[in-house]
Design an enzyme around this catalytic site. Structure first.
Site, PDB file in Angstrom:
ATOM      1  CD  GLN A 186      -3.004  -1.056   0.251  1.00  0.00           C
ATOM      2  OE1 GLN A 186      -3.210  -0.018  -0.365  1.00  0.00           O
ATOM      3  NE2 GLN A 186      -3.724  -2.152   0.050  1.00  0.00           N
ATOM      4  CE1 TYR A 214      -8.004 -12.234  -6.169  1.00  0.00           C
ATOM      5  CE2 TYR A 214      -9.528 -11.953  -4.357  1.00  0.00           C
ATOM      6  CZ  TYR A 214      -9.283 -12.285  -5.666  1.00  0.00           C
ATOM      7  OH  TYR A 214     -10.326 -12.653  -6.484  1.00  0.00           O
ATOM      8  CG  ASN A 219      -1.396  -4.319   4.499  1.00  0.00           C
ATOM      9  OD1 ASN A 219      -0.646  -3.730   5.265  1.00  0.00           O
ATOM     10  ND2 ASN A 219      -2.489  -3.759   4.006  1.00  0.00           N
ATOM     11  CD  GLU A 235      -0.487 -12.725  -3.420  1.00  0.00           C
ATOM     12  OE1 GLU A 235      -0.091 -12.538  -4.591  1.00  0.00           O
ATOM     13  OE2 GLU A 235      -1.467 -12.128  -2.919  1.00  0.00           O
ATOM     14  CG  ASP A 295      -6.886  -5.759  -0.888  1.00  0.00           C
ATOM     15  OD1 ASP A 295      -7.448  -5.038  -1.737  1.00  0.00           O
ATOM     16  OD2 ASP A 295      -5.813  -5.444  -0.328  1.00  0.00           O
ATOM     17  CB  CYS A 320      -7.773  -0.684  -5.639  1.00  0.00           C
ATOM     18  SG  CYS A 320      -7.591  -2.070  -6.788  1.00  0.00           S
ATOM     19  CD  GLU A 354      -7.384   0.512  -1.770  1.00  0.00           C
ATOM     20  OE1 GLU A 354      -6.987  -0.619  -1.489  1.00  0.00           O
ATOM     21  OE2 GLU A 354      -6.964   1.163  -2.744  1.00  0.00           O
TER      22      GLU A 354
END
Length: 362
Positions: A186, A214, A219, A235, A295, A320, A354
């Protein structure tokens, strides 16, 4: 870079326009009023990338307008970038001007910094990197207290570390993150911290398990793992998976299983379409998933993955791209309602936004 006013009144108007955009997109779904999380007006961006442009016998930082790739905009400072980047820019420029080993065929510079004060600079070249470059880069790293990475065709030389270390405070606990060179993180650390705290509160304390798609470098995984019994996270990027595994270990988070699968592949696995060797040793049926966290990239969730999320009582979604967020919600609206939503201004002074929603089963 064109001049920005950087005044609070202009910023407030732009932020309200983003909030209204989200209201309009979510209006068909009877969404509640969004929470709005603002950004610092300056020095919010922790990453920056510049091409170099020769003029007057010197190389200068340069950027280009989207509609004009031939006319450079020469940069001396970059007010939206972190103070650390602005400190390093003239120091690095002076170093390459004083050293042909550093400047010869140097065409791009990338900065990556953290709220914790760490910094890494990547120097990209149209030539092989030799011993003279290595010696000069080692001195540069020492003088500026940074990690330096040299890139040329087929070669990558790391001086120091190939990641920066970030520290973020979520719900009274400080989490430490390795953020690798070249991997997604980010860009706005201050807003990221606000976003993580919002997600932590939105998920709530639970006694069942969480599926995360994802997950990147972990994070969200780290703080959300403290709210549930177990987490299964996926991921596809090897670099991000390795960083996430290190971050889980560094923060002593031991209730997460991380597998290198795409969201689409995990959907196939949960639907028992086909087995995956990367899931060997993981009993999917042992999980009691009450929530899913997603995400996704700008394209949003594909229809099959979106349909998969319908199985869960709670869908926590960070987006996003509000357009694809709305498309995904439209697919889920018959079984889930929006309980919370939020705007996170990761990209002030741009139209990008976002957003986050918590969907709960009707």
């Amino acid at each position: 870079m064109s001049a920005l006013p950087f005044d609070s009144a202009t910023y407030a108007l732009e932020l309200e326009a983003k909030a209204q955009r989200l209201r309009d997109l979510l209006a068909p779904f009877d969404a509640p009023e969004p929470q709005v999380f603002d950004s610092p007006l300056k020095h919010f961006r922790l990453r920056a990338e510049f091409r170099l442009w020769r003029e007057g016998g010197e190389r200068h930082y340069a950027m280009f307008a989207q509609d004009d790739k031939r006319t450079p905009i020469l940069i001396e400072d970059f007010p939206i970038a972190s103070l650390r980047i602005n400190q390093l820019m003239p120091q690095l420029k002076a170093a390459w001007q004083a050293s042909s080993a550093l400047s010869h065929k140097l065409f791009q510079v990338e900065f990556q910094t953290t709220l914790a004060g760490d910094a890494m600079v990547t120097l990209c070249y149209h030539r092989p990197l030799d011993e003279h470059w290595q010696n000069a880069a080692e001195q540069l790293a020492k003088d500026l207290d940074i990690s330096v990475i040299g890139r040329s065709k087929g070669k990558r030389v790391v001086i120091g570390r190939d990641y920066v270390v970030e520290k973020l405070d979520i719900a009274g606990r400080t989490f430490t993150y390795q953020q690798p060179e070249g991997a997604f993180t980010q860009p706005n650390g201050t807003v990221n911290q606000k976003m993580l705290n919002w997600a932590y509160e939105a998920l709530g304390e639970r006694s069942d398990d969480l599926l995360e798609l994802y997950c990147g470098n972990g994070n969200f995984t780290l703080p959300l793992a403290t709210r549930v019994r177990n987490v299964l996270a996926t991921e596809i990027s090897k670099t991000s998976v390795n960083a996430a595994l290190n971050n889980l270990s560094d923060n002593a988070v031991d209730n997460v299983k991380l597998v290198r699968l795409s969201a689409e592949e995990l959907t196939e696995a949960l639907n028992e379409v086909r087995p995956f060797r990367r899931l060997q040793g993981i009993d999917l049926k042992s999980y009691e998933f009450g929530s899913v966290f997603v995400d996704p990239p700008r394209a949003g969730m594909d229809p099959d993955t979106c349909e998969l999320t319908r199985r869960f009582d709670n869908i926590l979604y960070i987006s996003c791209n509000p357009l694809t967020l709305a498309e995904n919600i439209a697919q889920l609206h018959d079984t889930h309602r929006i309980e919370r939503c939020a705007v996170f201004d990761q990209f002030p002074w741009t139209h990008h936004m976002e957003s986050g929603v918590l969907l709960v089963r009707r």
